[in-house]
Design an enzyme around this catalytic site. Sequence first.
Site, PDB file in Angstrom:
ATOM      1  N   SER A  26      -3.506 -16.662   7.516  1.00 27.78           N
ATOM      2  CA  SER A  26      -2.520 -17.629   8.006  1.00 27.78           C
ATOM      3  C   SER A  26      -2.961 -19.082   7.839  1.00 27.78           C
ATOM      4  CB  SER A  26      -2.233 -17.369   9.485  1.00 27.78           C
ATOM      5  OG  SER A  26      -1.305 -18.335   9.944  1.00 27.78           O
ATOM      6  N   LYS A  77       7.656  -9.082  13.691  1.00 25.89           N
ATOM      7  CA  LYS A  77       8.923  -9.827  13.811  1.00 25.89           C
ATOM      8  C   LYS A  77      10.098  -8.991  14.329  1.00 25.89           C
ATOM      9  CE  LYS A  77       7.515 -12.779  10.033  1.00 25.89           C
ATOM     10  NZ  LYS A  77       7.910 -13.435   8.786  1.00 25.89           N
ATOM     11  N   ASP A 118      12.650 -18.294   9.362  1.00 27.35           N
ATOM     12  CA  ASP A 118      12.289 -17.875   8.000  1.00 27.35           C
ATOM     13  C   ASP A 118      13.417 -18.114   7.001  1.00 27.35           C
ATOM     14  OD1 ASP A 118       9.720 -16.941   8.464  1.00 27.35           O
ATOM     15  OD2 ASP A 118      10.426 -14.950   9.049  1.00 27.35           O
ATOM     16  N   ALA A 144      12.783  -4.316   2.769  1.00 28.03           N
ATOM     17  CA  ALA A 144      13.820  -4.262   3.809  1.00 28.03           C
ATOM     18  C   ALA A 144      13.188  -4.175   5.187  1.00 28.03           C
ATOM     19  CB  ALA A 144      14.751  -3.069   3.557  1.00 28.03           C
ATOM     20  N   GLY A 146      11.262  -6.771   8.262  1.00 30.04           N
ATOM     21  CA  GLY A 146      11.773  -7.939   8.985  1.00 30.04           C
ATOM     22  C   GLY A 146      12.071  -9.104   8.050  1.00 30.04           C
ATOM     23  N   ALA A 147      11.110  -9.441   7.203  1.00 28.28           N
ATOM     24  CA  ALA A 147      11.290 -10.571   6.290  1.00 28.28           C
ATOM     25  C   ALA A 147      12.377 -10.258   5.263  1.00 28.28           C
ATOM     26  CB  ALA A 147       9.974 -10.892   5.593  1.00 28.28           C
ATOM     27  N   ASN A 167      13.654  -0.794  -1.560  1.00 27.26           N
ATOM     28  CA  ASN A 167      12.600  -0.720  -0.554  1.00 27.26           C
ATOM     29  C   ASN A 167      11.864   0.595  -0.739  1.00 27.26           C
ATOM     30  OD1 ASN A 167      11.360  -1.963   1.807  1.00 27.26           O
ATOM     31  ND2 ASN A 167      12.107  -0.176   2.927  1.00 27.26           N
ATOM     32  N   TYR A 235       2.012 -16.029   0.051  1.00 33.67           N
ATOM     33  CA  TYR A 235       1.420 -17.276  -0.453  1.00 33.67           C
ATOM     34  C   TYR A 235      -0.096 -17.194  -0.582  1.00 33.67           C
ATOM     35  CZ  TYR A 235       0.537 -18.079   4.481  1.00 33.67           C
ATOM     36  OH  TYR A 235       0.125 -17.939   5.787  1.00 33.67           O
ATOM     37  N   GLY A 256       5.251 -18.165  -1.761  1.00 36.36           N
ATOM     38  CA  GLY A 256       5.934 -18.454  -0.498  1.00 36.36           C
ATOM     39  C   GLY A 256       5.424 -19.646   0.281  1.00 36.36           C
TER      40      GLY A 256
HETATM   41  P1  ATR Z   1       7.743  -8.177   7.427  1.00 33.82           P
HETATM   42  O1  ATR Z   1       8.073  -8.704   8.767  1.00 33.82           O
HETATM   43  O2  ATR Z   1       6.764  -9.013   6.679  1.00 33.82           O
HETATM   44  O3  ATR Z   1       8.939  -7.860   6.610  1.00 33.82           O
HETATM   45  P2  ATR Z   1       7.606  -5.360   7.880  1.00 33.82           P
HETATM   46  O4  ATR Z   1       8.826  -5.431   8.712  1.00 33.82           O
HETATM   47  O5  ATR Z   1       6.473  -4.501   8.335  1.00 33.82           O
HETATM   48  O6  ATR Z   1       6.972  -6.800   7.699  1.00 33.82           O
HETATM   49  O7  ATR Z   1       8.033  -4.971   6.404  1.00 33.82           O
HETATM   50  C1  ATR Z   1       7.091  -4.759   5.384  1.00 33.82           C
HETATM   51  C2  ATR Z   1       7.828  -4.512   4.093  1.00 33.82           C
HETATM   52  O8  ATR Z   1       6.887  -4.299   3.052  1.00 33.82           O
HETATM   53  C3  ATR Z   1       8.725  -3.281   4.116  1.00 33.82           C
HETATM   54  O9  ATR Z   1       9.782  -3.476   3.226  1.00 33.82           O
HETATM   55  C4  ATR Z   1       7.762  -2.221   3.607  1.00 33.82           C
HETATM   56  O10 ATR Z   1       8.374  -1.074   3.068  1.00 33.82           O
HETATM   57  P3  ATR Z   1       8.725   0.170   4.057  1.00 33.82           P
HETATM   58  O11 ATR Z   1      10.004  -0.210   4.744  1.00 33.82           O
HETATM   59  O12 ATR Z   1       8.896   1.320   3.136  1.00 33.82           O
HETATM   60  O13 ATR Z   1       7.573   0.315   4.989  1.00 33.82           O
HETATM   61  C5  ATR Z   1       7.089  -2.989   2.512  1.00 33.82           C
HETATM   62  N1  ATR Z   1       5.795  -2.407   2.127  1.00 33.82           N
HETATM   63  C6  ATR Z   1       4.677  -2.390   2.857  1.00 33.82           C
HETATM   64  N2  ATR Z   1       3.685  -1.774   2.166  1.00 33.82           N
HETATM   65  C7  ATR Z   1       4.211  -1.405   0.981  1.00 33.82           C
HETATM   66  C8  ATR Z   1       3.699  -0.715  -0.161  1.00 33.82           C
HETATM   67  N3  ATR Z   1       2.434  -0.296  -0.213  1.00 33.82           N
HETATM   68  N4  ATR Z   1       4.544  -0.523  -1.198  1.00 33.82           N
HETATM   69  C9  ATR Z   1       5.809  -0.934  -1.156  1.00 33.82           C
HETATM   70  N5  ATR Z   1       6.351  -1.581  -0.104  1.00 33.82           N
HETATM   71  C10 ATR Z   1       5.564  -1.815   0.944  1.00 33.82           C
END
Ligand code: ATR
Length: 295
Positions: A26, A77, A118, A144, A146-147, A167, A235, A256
């Site tokens: 961060s 989030k 965001d 898909a 939070g972000a 996703n 980022y 980012g």
């Molecule tokens: P954020 O708030 O940053 O969006 P999050 O809600 O935990 O964090 O979402 C993480 C995202 O990264 C999700 O889209 C997740 O996919 P899943 O919904 O299938 O969990 C994706 N993600 C995390 N690790 C991944 C990986 N190894 N390959 C592909 N997608 C990944």
Amino acid sequence: MPPSNSAPINAATRLCAVLGSPIRHSASPAMHNAAFATLGLNWRYLAFEVDPKNLRAAIEGARAMNFAGLNLTVPHKLLAVDMVDELDASARTWGAVNTIKFEPGAVGHVRAVGFNTDADGLTVSLRHDLQMELRGKKVFLLGAGGAGRAAALKIASENVAELFLMNRTASKAAELAAEINKQFPSLHVSVGHPPGEVDLLLNATSLGLKPGDGSPLDEGQFSLKQVRAVYDMIYKPAETRLLADAKAAGCKTANGIGMLVGQGAKAFEIWTGRPAPLDVMRRAVEASVYGSVTK
Ligand code: ATR
């Protein structure tokens, strides 16, 4: 060197913090502390590694200790939506909270209000860093969570021509597409790889944050040659595998960092009620992320 706050920390110092896991990437403390110093505010901003199972306790602790506010990052989030007293329209719209403001409530009570900054950060950065207005564009969004959800809803609200969602967990992309269909019935939104060219590919997954992470895009299914510009919401590292591949394929690219500055500036204004010193914040983030020896 970004400005540093030479005023001593004392009993009147107001505190803000970011909670996340992992949190070491961060740049928010550098960004906000530089902004506080520039405006001569006796405020400080910290970062805490918080496991999701402790998120509620951490928010309650900050409230009890009279923090001014919090930022929330991966993976908090969505969880935080149920941990605040009130959701601002931005958090309601995007269904995720990245900023909490603690404010006086009923006698002896401090209210926690959740915001999402965001989405604004994204459009500001696309305009600034890729010279891209979303209206009329074809956009392919990866993620898909939070972000991703916030980004998808923001993109949908900007009158794009077409939106494609992918996703890892396909059902989450389908749920998001259904939600967008409901809110924006005239927008063409679909789940899956785009059949032709797109103006923008946007990564909102967390894949790329960790050393050795691969690309979230399956190039066997969709070639970067079909993309004009690629934006990675990550980022740090400055260049993810996706961005390196995109550059090699001749795409315009941005990471980012501009979004981090944009969302941070908005949070700063929510907490302090003062206009954010954007240039100072940008320089502080860049120095923190790319200029320092501490990785
Ligand atoms: P954020 O708030 O940053 O969006 P999050 O809600 O935990 O964090 O979402 C993480 C995202 O990264 C999700 O889209 C997740 O996919 P899943 O919904 O299938 O969990 C994706 N993600 C995390 N690790 C991944 C990986 N190894 N390959 C592909 N997608 C990944």
